[in-house]
Design a protein around this motif. Structure first.
Motif, PDB file in Angstrom:
ATOM      1  N   TYR A  10      29.191  26.327  -0.275  1.00 56.57           N
ATOM      2  CA  TYR A  10      27.911  27.172  -0.139  1.00 56.57           C
ATOM      3  C   TYR A  10      26.766  26.417  -0.916  1.00 56.57           C
ATOM      4  O   TYR A  10      26.672  26.117  -2.104  1.00 56.57           O
ATOM      5  N   PHE A  11      25.707  26.309  -0.336  1.00 57.40           N
ATOM      6  CA  PHE A  11      24.500  25.596  -0.947  1.00 57.40           C
ATOM      7  C   PHE A  11      23.252  26.264  -0.183  1.00 57.40           C
ATOM      8  O   PHE A  11      23.449  26.452   1.123  1.00 57.40           O
ATOM      9  N   ARG A  12      22.290  26.641  -0.628  1.00 55.62           N
ATOM     10  CA  ARG A  12      20.997  27.363  -0.259  1.00 55.62           C
ATOM     11  C   ARG A  12      19.873  26.471  -0.946  1.00 55.62           C
ATOM     12  O   ARG A  12      19.764  26.430  -2.217  1.00 55.62           O
ATOM     13  N   ARG A  13      18.962  25.866  -0.188  1.00 52.85           N
ATOM     14  CA  ARG A  13      17.746  25.147  -0.705  1.00 52.85           C
ATOM     15  C   ARG A  13      16.914  26.055  -1.098  1.00 52.85           C
ATOM     16  O   ARG A  13      16.573  27.198  -0.668  1.00 52.85           O
ATOM     17  N   SER A  14      16.169  25.538  -2.186  1.00 53.19           N
ATOM     18  CA  SER A  14      15.172  26.395  -2.748  1.00 53.19           C
ATOM     19  C   SER A  14      13.790  26.456  -1.714  1.00 53.19           C
ATOM     20  O   SER A  14      13.627  25.552  -0.788  1.00 53.19           O
ATOM     21  N   SER A  15      13.021  27.344  -1.570  1.00 58.72           N
ATOM     22  CA  SER A  15      11.773  27.490  -0.654  1.00 58.72           C
ATOM     23  C   SER A  15      11.093  26.490  -1.100  1.00 58.72           C
ATOM     24  O   SER A  15      10.817  25.820  -2.227  1.00 58.72           O
ATOM     25  N   LEU A  16      10.288  25.923   0.052  1.00 61.76           N
ATOM     26  CA  LEU A  16       9.230  25.062   0.193  1.00 61.76           C
ATOM     27  C   LEU A  16       8.156  25.313  -0.956  1.00 61.76           C
ATOM     28  O   LEU A  16       7.689  24.373  -1.753  1.00 61.76           O
ATOM     29  N   PHE A  17       7.749  26.444  -1.066  1.00 60.34           N
ATOM     30  CA  PHE A  17       6.765  27.153  -1.948  1.00 60.34           C
ATOM     31  C   PHE A  17       7.047  26.656  -3.288  1.00 60.34           C
ATOM     32  O   PHE A  17       6.390  26.001  -3.889  1.00 60.34           O
ATOM     33  N   TRP A  18       8.123  27.222  -3.928  1.00 63.78           N
ATOM     34  CA  TRP A  18       8.786  26.660  -5.008  1.00 63.78           C
ATOM     35  C   TRP A  18       8.888  25.320  -5.634  1.00 63.78           C
ATOM     36  O   TRP A  18       8.599  24.920  -6.475  1.00 63.78           O
ATOM     37  N   VAL A  19       9.380  24.520  -4.646  1.00 63.24           N
ATOM     38  CA  VAL A  19       9.530  23.300  -4.647  1.00 63.24           C
ATOM     39  C   VAL A  19       8.282  22.247  -4.832  1.00 63.24           C
ATOM     40  O   VAL A  19       8.098  21.622  -5.673  1.00 63.24           O
ATOM     41  N   THR A  20       7.375  22.919  -4.204  1.00 62.43           N
ATOM     42  CA  THR A  20       6.004  22.341  -4.084  1.00 62.43           C
ATOM     43  C   THR A  20       5.167  22.553  -5.496  1.00 62.43           C
ATOM     44  O   THR A  20       4.588  21.926  -6.189  1.00 62.43           O
ATOM     45  N   ALA A  21       5.166  24.222  -5.711  1.00 60.65           N
ATOM     46  CA  ALA A  21       4.537  24.503  -7.050  1.00 60.65           C
ATOM     47  C   ALA A  21       5.099  23.971  -8.228  1.00 60.65           C
ATOM     48  O   ALA A  21       4.286  23.413  -9.023  1.00 60.65           O
ATOM     49  N   ILE A  22       6.612  23.758  -8.275  1.00 57.18           N
ATOM     50  CA  ILE A  22       7.062  23.205  -9.551  1.00 57.18           C
ATOM     51  C   ILE A  22       6.738  21.797  -9.518  1.00 57.18           C
ATOM     52  O   ILE A  22       6.370  21.034 -10.772  1.00 57.18           O
ATOM     53  N   THR A  23       6.889  21.002  -8.328  1.00 61.08           N
ATOM     54  CA  THR A  23       6.771  19.516  -8.513  1.00 61.08           C
ATOM     55  C   THR A  23       5.162  19.267  -8.854  1.00 61.08           C
ATOM     56  O   THR A  23       4.984  18.445  -9.674  1.00 61.08           O
ATOM     57  N   VAL A  24       4.266  19.846  -8.450  1.00 61.49           N
ATOM     58  CA  VAL A  24       2.737  19.686  -8.637  1.00 61.49           C
ATOM     59  C   VAL A  24       2.766  20.046 -10.197  1.00 61.49           C
ATOM     60  O   VAL A  24       1.884  19.281 -10.709  1.00 61.49           O
ATOM     61  N   SER A  25       2.902  21.360 -10.593  1.00 60.93           N
ATOM     62  CA  SER A  25       2.811  21.707 -12.022  1.00 60.93           C
ATOM     63  C   SER A  25       3.323  20.660 -12.823  1.00 60.93           C
ATOM     64  O   SER A  25       3.026  20.552 -13.911  1.00 60.93           O
ATOM     65  N   PHE A  26       4.713  20.514 -12.747  1.00 60.32           N
ATOM     66  CA  PHE A  26       5.243  19.768 -13.490  1.00 60.32           C
ATOM     67  C   PHE A  26       4.919  18.100 -13.606  1.00 60.32           C
ATOM     68  O   PHE A  26       4.856  17.645 -14.527  1.00 60.32           O
ATOM     69  N   SER A  27       4.604  17.630 -12.565  1.00 60.07           N
ATOM     70  CA  SER A  27       3.773  16.237 -12.465  1.00 60.07           C
ATOM     71  C   SER A  27       2.433  16.413 -13.404  1.00 60.07           C
ATOM     72  O   SER A  27       2.248  15.462 -13.937  1.00 60.07           O
ATOM     73  N   TYR A  28       1.456  17.648 -13.027  1.00 62.01           N
ATOM     74  CA  TYR A  28       0.434  17.639 -13.962  1.00 62.01           C
ATOM     75  C   TYR A  28       0.677  17.784 -15.347  1.00 62.01           C
ATOM     76  O   TYR A  28      -0.060  17.048 -15.965  1.00 62.01           O
ATOM     77  N   TYR A  29       1.578  18.305 -15.756  1.00 62.71           N
ATOM     78  CA  TYR A  29       2.263  18.494 -17.107  1.00 62.71           C
ATOM     79  C   TYR A  29       2.485  17.155 -17.780  1.00 62.71           C
ATOM     80  O   TYR A  29       2.268  16.976 -18.697  1.00 62.71           O
ATOM     81  N   THR A  30       3.226  16.515 -16.899  1.00 64.76           N
ATOM     82  CA  THR A  30       3.759  15.069 -17.428  1.00 64.76           C
ATOM     83  C   THR A  30       2.247  14.283 -17.480  1.00 64.76           C
ATOM     84  O   THR A  30       2.460  13.582 -18.517  1.00 64.76           O
ATOM     85  N   TRP A  31       1.570  14.431 -16.556  1.00 67.72           N
ATOM     86  CA  TRP A  31       0.360  13.554 -16.746  1.00 67.72           C
ATOM     87  C   TRP A  31      -0.365  13.836 -18.105  1.00 67.72           C
ATOM     88  O   TRP A  31      -1.094  12.932 -18.703  1.00 67.72           O
ATOM     89  N   MET A  32      -0.744  15.055 -18.299  1.00 61.78           N
ATOM     90  CA  MET A  32      -1.278  15.710 -19.416  1.00 61.78           C
ATOM     91  C   MET A  32      -0.502  15.068 -20.663  1.00 61.78           C
ATOM     92  O   MET A  32      -1.320  14.731 -21.658  1.00 61.78           O
ATOM     93  N   VAL A  33       0.781  15.235 -20.745  1.00 64.60           N
ATOM     94  CA  VAL A  33       1.486  14.875 -21.956  1.00 64.60           C
ATOM     95  C   VAL A  33       1.318  13.348 -22.227  1.00 64.60           C
ATOM     96  O   VAL A  33       1.240  12.930 -23.501  1.00 64.60           O
TER      97      VAL A  33
END
Length: 124
Positions: A10-33
């Motif tokens: 059993y495996f279910r992929r995360s929704s595209l919305f959350w994958v995109t939101a987390i990738t963009v926000s964590f990337s920006y956070y990494t850039w900030m730090v």
């Protein structure tokens, strides 16, 4: 009661919305730090001054929060492995998918594993 066929993979992929939101926000956070001097604050609209304020007034909190967020993702990943075993997901490739997805996307992945209810077959 035994396992039903399919539980072990059993495996279910995360929704595209959350994958995109987390990738963009964590990337920006990494850039900030790590590279705050390269951020084009004037080009970011209201996000620019807010980012500048956070960096000027809360740099230590941002830096510590960054590492705390990764630590939380590691803890979620370990919990995902425990859940895989307890829910009968024994296929090593499927466990690896849960491991990677939960490490990268945290609760957006772990939610599906927590709410998964394995099918059970009656033993005769």
């Amino acid at each position: 009661m035994g396992k039903a066929a399919g539980d072990e993979t059993y495996f279910r992929r995360s929704s595209l919305f959350w994958v995109t939101a987390i990738t963009v926000s964590f990337s920006y956070y990494t850039w900030m730090v790590f590279w705050p001097e390269s951020i084009p604050y004037q080009s970011l609209g209201p996000l620019g001054p807010f980012t500048r304020y956070l960096l000027d007034n809360h740099h230590t909190l941002l830096h510590n929060g960054y590492w705390l967020a990764w630590l939380i993702h590691v803890a979620e990943t370990l919990y995902a492995m425990v859940l895989c075993k307890s829910k009968g997901i024994t296929n090593s490739c499927t466990q690896l998918l849960w491991f990677l997805q939960t490490f990268l996307f945290g609760m957006a992945s772990l939610y599906y594993l927590i709410t998964y209810r394995p099918r059970r077959q009656k033993q005769t």
